[in-house]
Write a protein that holds these residues in place. Structure first.
Motif, mmCIF file in Angstrom:
data_model
loop_
_atom_site.group_PDB
_atom_site.id
_atom_site.type_symbol
_atom_site.label_atom_id
_atom_site.label_comp_id
_atom_site.label_asym_id
_atom_site.label_seq_id
_atom_site.Cartn_x
_atom_site.Cartn_y
_atom_site.Cartn_z
ATOM 1 N N VAL A 93 -46.360 -59.139 12.832
ATOM 2 C CA VAL A 93 -46.432 -57.582 12.593
ATOM 3 C C VAL A 93 -45.041 -57.092 12.815
ATOM 4 O O VAL A 93 -44.823 -56.156 12.031
ATOM 5 N N LEU A 118 -45.800 -57.343 8.144
ATOM 6 C CA LEU A 118 -46.937 -57.973 7.296
ATOM 7 C C LEU A 118 -48.264 -57.132 7.704
ATOM 8 O O LEU A 118 -48.493 -56.687 8.957
ATOM 9 N N SER A 119 -49.085 -57.057 6.696
ATOM 10 C CA SER A 119 -50.577 -56.270 6.908
ATOM 11 C C SER A 119 -51.305 -57.559 7.582
ATOM 12 O O SER A 119 -50.875 -58.599 7.689
ATOM 13 N N ASN A 120 -52.441 -56.937 8.362
ATOM 14 C CA ASN A 120 -53.528 -57.890 8.686
ATOM 15 C C ASN A 120 -53.774 -58.813 7.685
ATOM 16 O O ASN A 120 -54.177 -60.144 7.947
ATOM 17 N N ARG A 121 -54.098 -58.524 6.301
ATOM 18 C CA ARG A 121 -54.592 -59.341 5.452
ATOM 19 C C ARG A 121 -53.462 -60.539 5.208
ATOM 20 O O ARG A 121 -53.910 -61.675 4.999
ATOM 21 N N GLU A 122 -52.147 -60.015 4.915
ATOM 22 C CA GLU A 122 -51.070 -60.948 5.043
ATOM 23 C C GLU A 122 -50.895 -61.852 5.982
ATOM 24 O O GLU A 122 -50.884 -63.028 5.774
ATOM 25 N N GLU A 171 -59.245 -61.810 9.002
ATOM 26 C CA GLU A 171 -58.702 -60.425 9.070
ATOM 27 C C GLU A 171 -59.224 -60.057 10.505
ATOM 28 O O GLU A 171 -58.726 -59.326 11.172
ATOM 29 N N ARG A 222 -57.372 -58.850 13.676
ATOM 30 C CA ARG A 222 -57.611 -57.461 14.399
ATOM 31 C C ARG A 222 -57.721 -57.650 15.861
ATOM 32 O O ARG A 222 -57.382 -56.983 16.728
ATOM 33 N N ARG A 237 -49.516 -51.042 16.343
ATOM 34 C CA ARG A 237 -48.473 -52.097 15.681
ATOM 35 C C ARG A 237 -47.029 -51.582 15.878
ATOM 36 O O ARG A 237 -46.232 -52.421 16.005
#
Length: 208
Positions: free
Chosen positions: A155, A159-163, A172, A176, A191
């Motif tokens: 984080v 990076l995103s949750n998908r990444e 995912e 989360r 975040r």
């Protein structure tokens, strides 16, 4: 100054009402027994200041403060509690409280602190301030599991949750849920705060 006193102990409410009403520039316009009543009273009475306990039934002072500050940001909140633990203090401040006093504070001093609050100062009892500035008993990083540390680090890298899910081979949904646990453990809102917190504290810990 119009004050609303919020405490589940009727004796505390009445005592503070009588004593603070003796101050020529203060008017206690009402009392409430829990956070939910405090929200209703804010809508009906529109106080300048809330003098609010933390531990109450139905809705505690921290939850109430969070909702009140969202709806009426100009109402100032002074937490009044028997608790001096760092967690409650930090949660109260994160919720939006501008002040935090201990219930043993003399009423004359409390009145002065309320005036300071209304003038725009952040008010922290001396013992509360000491509690906040004392070094933590253990590194915050130790509160997290290895998986939580990995997600916090990713984080912080943006990076995103998908990444994150792709890099760690998890769903995912797991990302989360784990992120929610991390934020709760570290008493952070989102975040962005986690990323800032990570680079300020975790990085130096990991580099030792």
């Amino acid at each position: 100054m119009k004050i609303l006193i919020v405490d589940d102990d009727p004796l505390v409410c009445q005592s503070l009402k009588v004593l603070l009403s003796r101050e020529c520039d203060m008017e206690v316009i009402g009392t409430a027994n829990n956070g939910a009543e405090a929200i209703t009273s804010c809508r009906e009475l529109v106080p300048n200041v809330l003098l609010m306990d933390i531990q109450m039934p139905v809705m505690d002072g921290i939850q109430a403060t969070r909702q009140i500050k969202q709806q009426w940001p100009n109402i100032q909140v002074m937490m009044l509690s028997t608790f001096k633990d760092e967690k409650n203090i930090r949660l109260a401040i994160l919720a939006g409280a501008e002040g935090y006093l201990i219930k043993s504070t003399k009423v004359s001093s409390m009145a002065q602190q309320l005036r300071a609050l209304v003038s725009g100062s952040t008010v922290l009892d001396a013992t509360v301030l000491k509690q906040l500035t004392q070094p933590a008993e253990r590194e915050e990083l130790e509160q997290l599991t290895p998986r939580e540390k990995d997600i916090a680090a990713l984080v912080a890298q943006g990076l995103s949750n998908r990444e994150i899910s792709e890099q760690l081979y998890i769903t995912e949904g797991t990302v989360r849920n784990t992120l929610s646990i991390i934020l709760e453990k570290l008493e952070l809102r989102d975040r962005t705060q986690l990323a800032i917190h990570y680079w300020k504290k975790y990085n130096s810990t990991m580099d030792r």
